[in-house]
Design a protein around this motif. Structure first.
Motif, PDB file in Angstrom:
ATOM      1  N   GLU A 190       0.823  -1.206   0.000  1.00 58.04           N
ATOM      2  CA  GLU A 190       0.000   0.000   0.000  1.00 58.04           C
ATOM      3  C   GLU A 190       0.857   1.255   0.000  1.00 58.04           C
ATOM      4  OE1 GLU A 190      -2.215   0.590   3.567  1.00 58.04           O
ATOM      5  OE2 GLU A 190      -0.604  -0.137   4.853  1.00 58.04           O
ATOM      6  N   ARG A 191       0.196   2.390  -0.303  1.00 53.75           N
ATOM      7  CA  ARG A 191       0.855   3.690  -0.198  1.00 53.75           C
ATOM      8  C   ARG A 191       0.596   4.245   1.195  1.00 53.75           C
ATOM      9  NH1 ARG A 191      -1.342   6.532  -5.819  1.00 53.75           N
ATOM     10  NH2 ARG A 191      -0.773   4.806  -7.238  1.00 53.75           N
ATOM     11  N   VAL A 192       1.639   4.771   1.823  1.00 48.46           N
ATOM     12  CA  VAL A 192       1.502   5.395   3.139  1.00 48.46           C
ATOM     13  C   VAL A 192       1.856   6.866   2.991  1.00 48.46           C
ATOM     14  CG1 VAL A 192       2.358   5.465   5.505  1.00 48.46           C
ATOM     15  CG2 VAL A 192       2.052   3.262   4.363  1.00 48.46           C
ATOM     16  N   HIS A 193       0.887   7.735   3.245  1.00 52.01           N
ATOM     17  CA  HIS A 193       1.071   9.172   3.034  1.00 52.01           C
ATOM     18  C   HIS A 193       1.546   9.821   4.333  1.00 52.01           C
ATOM     19  CE1 HIS A 193      -0.824   9.294  -0.980  1.00 52.01           C
ATOM     20  NE2 HIS A 193      -1.469   8.233  -0.522  1.00 52.01           N
ATOM     21  N   GLY A 194       2.836  10.106   4.393  1.00 53.43           N
ATOM     22  CA  GLY A 194       3.410  10.711   5.587  1.00 53.43           C
ATOM     23  C   GLY A 194       3.402   9.731   6.755  1.00 53.43           C
ATOM     24  N   ARG A 195       4.015  10.109   7.842  1.00 57.71           N
ATOM     25  CA  ARG A 195       4.024   9.251   9.026  1.00 57.71           C
ATOM     26  C   ARG A 195       3.872  10.119  10.261  1.00 57.71           C
ATOM     27  NH1 ARG A 195       7.540   6.707   5.569  1.00 57.71           N
ATOM     28  NH2 ARG A 195       7.000   4.544   5.137  1.00 57.71           N
ATOM     29  N   GLU A 196       3.212   9.567  11.258  1.00 56.91           N
ATOM     30  CA  GLU A 196       2.992  10.308  12.494  1.00 56.91           C
ATOM     31  C   GLU A 196       2.896   9.320  13.641  1.00 56.91           C
ATOM     32  OE1 GLU A 196      -0.036  13.736  14.316  1.00 56.91           O
ATOM     33  OE2 GLU A 196      -0.591  12.581  12.528  1.00 56.91           O
TER      34      GLU A 196
END
Length: 272
Positions: A190-196
């Protein structure tokens, strides 16, 4: 005469969104080329002063509401559009109804907008690209090869644009992501948009990061890391003229072709 029967003064091009940043860049580039003639330019924000900018009235910016009439009167061979998704769908449909080819550099279309463009391509040729930089085509080829050759490496895609860009990630970043996913096939999750927060990387994911700052024209980077090494593939556009020239190259190439759906890669490959 040209290959497609155009007059010696070049392919006649209509330009939409001509008061916007990209529209102005296309208009300026067209006025400096011998293989292109500006049939007319329109914009929804056209003011009376803009209309009279050129003495012959052919290149001055006219209201977009006149598009139908201008297509009939000025007989352009291709329309170049860098506007917004809704207006782009409308302009391309109007051009297709008149049998005029369209080059679309607008991004941010939803599924419905994409379908509408493809319906227009059944009546007239439509060439849509997320980026008209020839260097991006080389980047896509390099990315696809690197990703295929390094199946176990982590992949991160970062794009940076000016503060006013609306869609995120950029259309070019989405094209790059599609190339990566095609090359990885079953190995991508999958695509992961940014991380937090607590967000360790999962196997097969693709990190996606969008940055907006200042007046940056456009930068795209693909990072591959693994086996104690890393590869960075980067493209930077230093001026919007890069995209304007590419779009006009596409217009010259597209004029006179059969109805259908085309891509900028077709133009670049045809020049080899």
């Amino acid at each position: 005469m040209s290959r497609d029967g155009a007059a010696d003064d070049g392919v006649r091009v209509a330009i939409t969104g001509a008061t916007g940043q990209m529209g102005r860049a296309v208009l300026d580039a067209a006025n400096g080329r011998e293989d292109v003639t500006v049939a007319f330019a329109v914009a929804r924000s056209a003011a009376s002063g803009d209309r009279e900018r050129d003495r012959d009235g052919k290149s001055g910016v006219r209201p977009a509401s006149e598009l139908d009439r201008l297509l009939a009167e000025r007989d352009p061979e291709a329309l170049v559009d860098f506007t917004g998704p809704e207006s782009s769908v409308e302009y391309v449909a109007t051009a297709a109804e008149a049998g005029v080819a369209s080059v679309v550099g607008t991004t941010g279309f939803d599924d419905e907008g994409e379908r509408a463009l493809r319906e227009s391509a059944e009546r007239a040729p439509v060439l849509k690209a997320s980026n008209f930089g020839r260097g991006i085509q080389a980047l896509l080829s390099a990315v696809e090869s690197a990703v295929a050759d390094l199946p176990g490496y982590d992949v991160e895609v970062t794009e940076t644009h000016h503060e006013r860009k609306r869609d995120a990630p950029s259309g070019t970043a989405k094209t790059i992501l599609e190339s990566i996913e095609d090359a990885r096939a079953e190995n991508t999750t999958e695509r992961v948009h940014g991380r937090e927060g607590e967000a360790p990387r999962d196997p097969g994911e693709i990190g996606v990061h969008a940055r907006r700052a200042g007046t940056i024209t456009g930068e795209h980077e693909v990072l591959l890391a693994g086996n104690h090494e890393e590869i960075r593939l980067t493209h930077r556009a230093e001026d919007r003229g890069v995209f304007a020239e590419g779009a006009l190259d596409a217009a010259v190439w597209l004029a006179g072709r059969e109805p259908g759906w085309y891509d900028f890669a077709d133009v670049v490959e045809g020049d080899r």
